[in-house]
Design a protein around this motif. Structure first.
Motif, PDB file in Angstrom:
ATOM      1  N   SER A  21       0.831  -1.206   0.000  1.00  0.00           N
ATOM      2  CA  SER A  21       0.000   0.000   0.000  1.00  0.00           C
ATOM      3  C   SER A  21       0.869   1.262   0.000  1.00  0.00           C
ATOM      4  CB  SER A  21      -0.918  -0.010   1.217  1.00  0.00           C
ATOM      5  OG  SER A  21      -1.745   1.125   1.244  1.00  0.00           O
ATOM      6  N   LEU A  22       1.960   1.226   0.755  1.00  0.00           N
ATOM      7  CA  LEU A  22       2.861   2.375   0.807  1.00  0.00           C
ATOM      8  C   LEU A  22       3.583   2.597  -0.524  1.00  0.00           C
ATOM      9  CD1 LEU A  22       4.431   1.845   4.351  1.00  0.00           C
ATOM     10  CD2 LEU A  22       2.813   3.629   3.678  1.00  0.00           C
ATOM     11  N   CYS A  23       3.837   1.518  -1.258  1.00  0.00           N
ATOM     12  CA  CYS A  23       4.495   1.651  -2.560  1.00  0.00           C
ATOM     13  C   CYS A  23       3.677   2.521  -3.511  1.00  0.00           C
ATOM     14  CB  CYS A  23       4.721   0.273  -3.188  1.00  0.00           C
ATOM     15  SG  CYS A  23       6.072  -0.664  -2.438  1.00  0.00           S
ATOM     16  N   GLY A  24       2.345   2.399  -3.427  1.00  0.00           N
ATOM     17  CA  GLY A  24       1.482   3.189  -4.312  1.00  0.00           C
ATOM     18  C   GLY A  24       1.633   4.680  -4.120  1.00  0.00           C
ATOM     19  N   LYS A  25       2.030   5.102  -2.924  1.00  0.00           N
ATOM     20  CA  LYS A  25       2.195   6.531  -2.655  1.00  0.00           C
ATOM     21  C   LYS A  25       3.402   7.118  -3.373  1.00  0.00           C
ATOM     22  CE  LYS A  25      -0.024   6.189   1.883  1.00  0.00           C
ATOM     23  NZ  LYS A  25      -1.257   6.882   1.466  1.00  0.00           N
ATOM     24  N   ALA A  26       4.316   6.265  -3.840  1.00  0.00           N
ATOM     25  CA  ALA A  26       5.506   6.747  -4.541  1.00  0.00           C
ATOM     26  C   ALA A  26       5.158   7.360  -5.895  1.00  0.00           C
ATOM     27  CB  ALA A  26       6.496   5.593  -4.728  1.00  0.00           C
ATOM     28  N   LEU A  27       3.969   7.100  -6.401  1.00  0.00           N
ATOM     29  CA  LEU A  27       3.561   7.674  -7.695  1.00  0.00           C
ATOM     30  C   LEU A  27       3.384   9.186  -7.617  1.00  0.00           C
ATOM     31  CD1 LEU A  27       0.915   4.968  -8.704  1.00  0.00           C
ATOM     32  CD2 LEU A  27       3.170   5.296  -9.729  1.00  0.00           C
ATOM     33  N   LYS A  28       3.145   9.690  -6.404  1.00  0.00           N
ATOM     34  CA  LYS A  28       2.972  11.131  -6.178  1.00  0.00           C
ATOM     35  C   LYS A  28       1.893  11.718  -7.101  1.00  0.00           C
ATOM     36  CE  LYS A  28       7.711  11.849  -4.584  1.00  0.00           C
ATOM     37  NZ  LYS A  28       7.328  11.805  -3.164  1.00  0.00           N
ATOM     38  N   MET A  29       0.742  11.096  -7.071  1.00  0.00           N
ATOM     39  CA  MET A  29      -0.399  11.573  -7.868  1.00  0.00           C
ATOM     40  C   MET A  29      -1.600  11.838  -6.966  1.00  0.00           C
ATOM     41  SD  MET A  29      -0.033   9.129 -11.264  1.00  0.00           S
ATOM     42  CE  MET A  29      -1.160  10.128 -12.252  1.00  0.00           C
ATOM     43  N   GLU A  30      -1.285  12.365  -5.769  1.00  0.00           N
ATOM     44  CA  GLU A  30      -2.352  12.650  -4.805  1.00  0.00           C
ATOM     45  C   GLU A  30      -3.324  13.697  -5.317  1.00  0.00           C
ATOM     46  OE1 GLU A  30       0.817  12.480  -4.057  1.00  0.00           O
ATOM     47  OE2 GLU A  30       0.991  10.828  -2.633  1.00  0.00           O
ATOM     48  N   HIS A  31      -2.829  14.598  -6.206  1.00  0.00           N
ATOM     49  CA  HIS A  31      -3.716  15.655  -6.704  1.00  0.00           C
ATOM     50  C   HIS A  31      -4.896  15.070  -7.480  1.00  0.00           C
ATOM     51  CE1 HIS A  31      -0.935  14.776 -10.009  1.00  0.00           C
ATOM     52  NE2 HIS A  31      -1.834  15.285 -10.848  1.00  0.00           N
ATOM     53  N   VAL A  74      -0.319  13.172 -28.047  1.00  0.00           N
ATOM     54  CA  VAL A  74      -0.598  13.936 -26.832  1.00  0.00           C
ATOM     55  C   VAL A  74      -0.526  13.060 -25.591  1.00  0.00           C
ATOM     56  CG1 VAL A  74      -2.338  15.331 -25.632  1.00  0.00           C
ATOM     57  CG2 VAL A  74      -2.004  15.589 -28.102  1.00  0.00           C
ATOM     58  N   PHE A  75      -0.857  11.773 -25.720  1.00  0.00           N
ATOM     59  CA  PHE A  75      -0.900  10.896 -24.554  1.00  0.00           C
ATOM     60  C   PHE A  75       0.511  10.746 -23.981  1.00  0.00           C
ATOM     61  CE2 PHE A  75      -1.229   6.967 -22.139  1.00  0.00           C
ATOM     62  CZ  PHE A  75      -2.452   7.142 -21.504  1.00  0.00           C
ATOM     63  N   PRO A  76       0.701  11.036 -22.690  1.00  0.00           N
ATOM     64  CA  PRO A  76       2.056  11.089 -22.093  1.00  0.00           C
ATOM     65  C   PRO A  76       2.603   9.714 -21.717  1.00  0.00           C
ATOM     66  CG  PRO A  76       0.434  11.722 -20.456  1.00  0.00           C
ATOM     67  CD  PRO A  76      -0.328  11.464 -21.723  1.00  0.00           C
ATOM     68  N   CYS A  77       2.917   8.897 -22.706  1.00  0.00           N
ATOM     69  CA  CYS A  77       3.431   7.549 -22.423  1.00  0.00           C
ATOM     70  C   CYS A  77       4.757   7.608 -21.658  1.00  0.00           C
ATOM     71  CB  CYS A  77       3.623   6.784 -23.732  1.00  0.00           C
ATOM     72  SG  CYS A  77       2.064   6.291 -24.523  1.00  0.00           S
ATOM     73  N   ALA A  78       5.646   8.505 -22.074  1.00  0.00           N
ATOM     74  CA  ALA A  78       6.958   8.588 -21.422  1.00  0.00           C
ATOM     75  C   ALA A  78       6.818   8.965 -19.947  1.00  0.00           C
ATOM     76  CB  ALA A  78       7.837   9.601 -22.151  1.00  0.00           C
ATOM     77  N   GLN A  79       5.887   9.882 -19.663  1.00  0.00           N
ATOM     78  CA  GLN A  79       5.668  10.311 -18.275  1.00  0.00           C
ATOM     79  C   GLN A  79       5.192   9.134 -17.412  1.00  0.00           C
ATOM     80  OE1 GLN A  79       2.849  13.546 -17.876  1.00  0.00           O
ATOM     81  NE2 GLN A  79       2.420  13.015 -15.741  1.00  0.00           N
ATOM     82  N   PHE A  80       4.265   8.360 -17.956  1.00  0.00           N
ATOM     83  CA  PHE A  80       3.727   7.241 -17.186  1.00  0.00           C
ATOM     84  C   PHE A  80       4.732   6.092 -17.080  1.00  0.00           C
ATOM     85  CE2 PHE A  80      -0.692   8.787 -18.598  1.00  0.00           C
ATOM     86  CZ  PHE A  80      -0.725   9.688 -17.550  1.00  0.00           C
ATOM     87  N   ALA A  81       5.589   5.928 -18.086  1.00  0.00           N
ATOM     88  CA  ALA A  81       6.648   4.928 -18.013  1.00  0.00           C
ATOM     89  C   ALA A  81       7.606   5.267 -16.875  1.00  0.00           C
ATOM     90  CB  ALA A  81       7.397   4.840 -19.340  1.00  0.00           C
ATOM     91  N   GLU A  82       7.865   6.567 -16.699  1.00  0.00           N
ATOM     92  CA  GLU A  82       8.708   7.009 -15.598  1.00  0.00           C
ATOM     93  C   GLU A  82       8.047   6.709 -14.254  1.00  0.00           C
ATOM     94  OE1 GLU A  82      11.889   8.499 -13.552  1.00  0.00           O
ATOM     95  OE2 GLU A  82      11.730   8.041 -15.701  1.00  0.00           O
ATOM     96  N   LYS A  83       6.726   6.891 -14.199  1.00  0.00           N
ATOM     97  CA  LYS A  83       5.994   6.571 -12.971  1.00  0.00           C
ATOM     98  C   LYS A  83       6.128   5.083 -12.637  1.00  0.00           C
ATOM     99  CE  LYS A  83       3.993  10.602 -12.072  1.00  0.00           C
ATOM    100  NZ  LYS A  83       4.255  11.352 -10.807  1.00  0.00           N
ATOM    101  N   LEU A  84       6.039   4.243 -13.659  1.00  0.00           N
ATOM    102  CA  LEU A  84       6.167   2.804 -13.446  1.00  0.00           C
ATOM    103  C   LEU A  84       7.569   2.444 -12.987  1.00  0.00           C
ATOM    104  CD1 LEU A  84       4.178   1.514 -16.567  1.00  0.00           C
ATOM    105  CD2 LEU A  84       3.459   1.378 -14.179  1.00  0.00           C
TER     106      LEU A  84
END
Length: 599
Positions: free
Chosen positions: A279-289, A440-450
């Protein structure tokens, strides 16, 4: 001499008429007064009759005496039958009270529900009203029965504990409705036959502070009360709180210090709950907004009754597949994914409803936010699927570790596919990609999140990775590199790996059952298997117990005593053991009032 000794030791039929006696359970019994005669001798029987009853029955002739004896005998047999029936019904009534008390405890209902259950039984079966009326289900009785059931489970666990060759503990702390800190301690013990027992060891009420010192003292009491030796403790799993994990003044540090003082040979293995870490690992995505915006929308819809009613009516008019949006609760692990997915599915309806209420939806309609919402929905769904794999009773730690390793491999695959624009495992992202331009779809951004999520998993589960060799010795001993195995197990491991019989058995029964077939000639491997089978991978049982506690001790039952709360939770959490109701009922002194002879 032998003839003289056996003389007059058999009951003669004529004594029934002459002296008004019968023979019951190897003893002569007077039909008049019910008195017993010690020896089956005519002299004793005749003396009793002549001194006690001859005056009353001396005028009867043999015919009248025979008729009187038969009448008395029928009455005596009737009394005996009635007495046996009363005892039988009484024992059944006591047993029924134990059964009902156990069900009340398991359902976390008030003790006073016993009278309600009794009333229902009497109305459903009016022909058995007298029988049900004999079942004592008053509030005090149900409370006493609950305590006795819990004590029986506790005694059974203590007896089981004597045969444990290894055991581990899982513990967590939470506050009840009266703000009393409750420390739950679960034990998983394994005996020499590798049979696993998983039960509540103790629930300790802490009315003061909950520092590592106080927690250690309560855990120490649990082990002392159950007469469990520290040397057999091999694992400790906590929720990761500082008071638990502190290496010096925390519980872990104090337990290790105690084991050194007791000259324990084994090393204590400590784990932070796998589910908590996931559960704590999910917080590393930093997408609380994204979650904040979704929560704000849900609260606007559901906080006011009028808005909520109008929104449900609006969804019905639109013919929507869903009829509402759920609340998000932080303590409920799976609620985040459910809220995100529902809001994504109903995004157009939500936008229209908010605009009809004069709310600004420009931010919510932005492509960047919608893409982030889609990504959050997909990755949260994957995390929730892993969470569900890790939940449940009786989970072997090696299986839980395997699930985490598999998820880490999936993350690497998803990262590479995301960079290539392959959204096959992200259906919400795929839907958004079809609605907007692929560029437009931010694939690179989401790959970084992964990538960040994968790194977080690697860091948080490093303590489990360090135990990889020990895990493989249990899950797949035939694939373990002998040189990397502990020295004390290497010789036995070589014999195991070269045994065609054991290899065939492993292929036949699978990894979960194979440890039971390790021969006694390999005591080191059997001991290792017992230690690994006893390990807790999570504090799931503690969390489950606290959910039951919230149901048992509500704001309406704040006066529920700690003893009664502990009894209720011991019964409701029992899995490997069950109370011996037959034994408990047999020990009670049965008293039945108002017994109807017709029954």
């Amino acid at each position: 001499m032998a003839k003289r000794k056996n003389e007059n030791r058999s009951f003669l039929d004529r004594w029934e008429t002459e002296y008004l006696f019968t023979y019951v359970k190897d003893r002569p019994v007077c039909l008049v007064c019910g008195a017993h005669v010690a020896l089956t001798k005519e002299y004793n029987i005749r003396r009793h009759y002549e001194t006690k009853h001859q005056e009353k029955y001396k005028d009867l002739d043999m015919t009248q005496r025979r008729r009187k004896a038969e009448e008395m005998k029928r009455s005596f047999v009737s009394q005996q039958t009635m007495f046996k029936k009363a005892i039988s019904q009484s024992e059944a009534a006591v047993k029924a009270s134990f059964v009902v008390a156990a069900e009340i405890a398991k359902s976390a209902r008030p003790f006073s529900e016993g009278e309600f259950v009794k009333s229902c039984m009497m109305k459903v079966c009016p022909e058995k009203k007298q029988v049900f009326s004999n079942v004592s289900l008053s509030r005090n009785t149900v409370a006493d029965r609950t305590r006795e059931l819990a004590n029986d489970l506790n005694n059974q666990l203590m007896e089981k504990g004597n045969s444990f060759v290894a055991f581990s503990l899982a513990m967590d702390e939470s506050s009840d409705a009266s703000d009393t800190a409750q420390l739950s301690v679960f034990i998983r013990g394994v005996d020499s036959t590798l049979c696993v027992t998983e039960e509540l060891l103790g629930l300790k009420s802490m009315h003061g502070t909950t520092t590592g010192k106080e927690i250690f003292e309560e855990v120490s009491k649990c082990l002392t009360e159950m007469k469990l030796p520290w040397e057999k403790l091999v694992g400790l799993t906590t929720d990761g709180a500082p008071a638990m994990c502190g290496q010096r003044s925390g519980l872990v540090g104090r337990v290790r210090e105690k084991m050194r003082a007791e000259n324990c040979a084994g090393e204590l293995t400590v784990y932070h709950c796998i589910i908590h870490q996931e559960s704590l690992c999910g917080k590393a995505l930093k997408m609380e907004h994204v979650m904040t915006a979704v929560t704000r929308v849900v609260n606007f819809i559901r906080a006011k009754g009028l808005n909520h009613r109008q929104f449900k009516s609006f969804l019905e008019e639109c013919g929507s597949e869903y009829g509402d949006v759920p609340y998000h609760t932080e303590v409920r692990w799976l609620s985040r994914g459910k809220v995100l997915n529902r809001c994504f599915e109903l995004r157009e309806e939500i936008f229209q409803f908010l605009e009809s209420k004069g709310q600004d939806t420009a931010e919510l309609r932005e492509q960047e936010f919608l893409c982030e919402l889609a990504f959050m929905c997909d990755i949260t769904s994957h995390l929730d699927a892993l969470n569900l794999q890790l939940q449940g009773r009786g989970r072997i730690i090696t299986d839980m570790y395997t699930a985490v390793r598999a998820f880490k491999t999936k993350l690497c695959l998803w990262q590479n596919q995301m960079l290539q624009g392959n959204l096959g495992h992200f259906p919400c992202c795929q839907m958004m990609n079809m609605q907007i331009s692929t560029a437009v779809f931010p694939c690179a951004q989401f790959a970084e999140k992964l990538c960040v999520l994968s790194t977080e998993f690697t860091w948080r589960f490093a303590d489990f990775d360090a135990q990889k060799c020990r895990f493989e010795l249990l899950s797949n001993p035939f694939a373990v590199d002998v040189a990397k195995a502990p020295t004390n197990l290497q010789m036995e491991l070589i014999e195991l790996q070269y045994s065609d019989t054991l290899k065939s058995k492993y292929n036949a029964v699978g990894a979960s059952q194979f440890p039971h077939f390790i021969p006694d000639t390999m005591p080191g491997l059997r001991t290792h298997a017992a230690q690994m089978l006893s390990m807790f991978g999570s504090t799931y049982l503690c969390e489950q117990l606290f959910s039951s506690m919230k149901m048992a001790k509500t704001s309406h039952r704040r006066r529920l005593t700690d003893e009664h709360l502990h009894s209720i939770l011991r019964i409701s959490s029992a899995q490997s053991l069950s109370p011996d109701i037959e034994e408990l009922a047999s020990k009670k002194r049965c008293q039945v009032s108002g017994l109807d002879a017709s029954e």
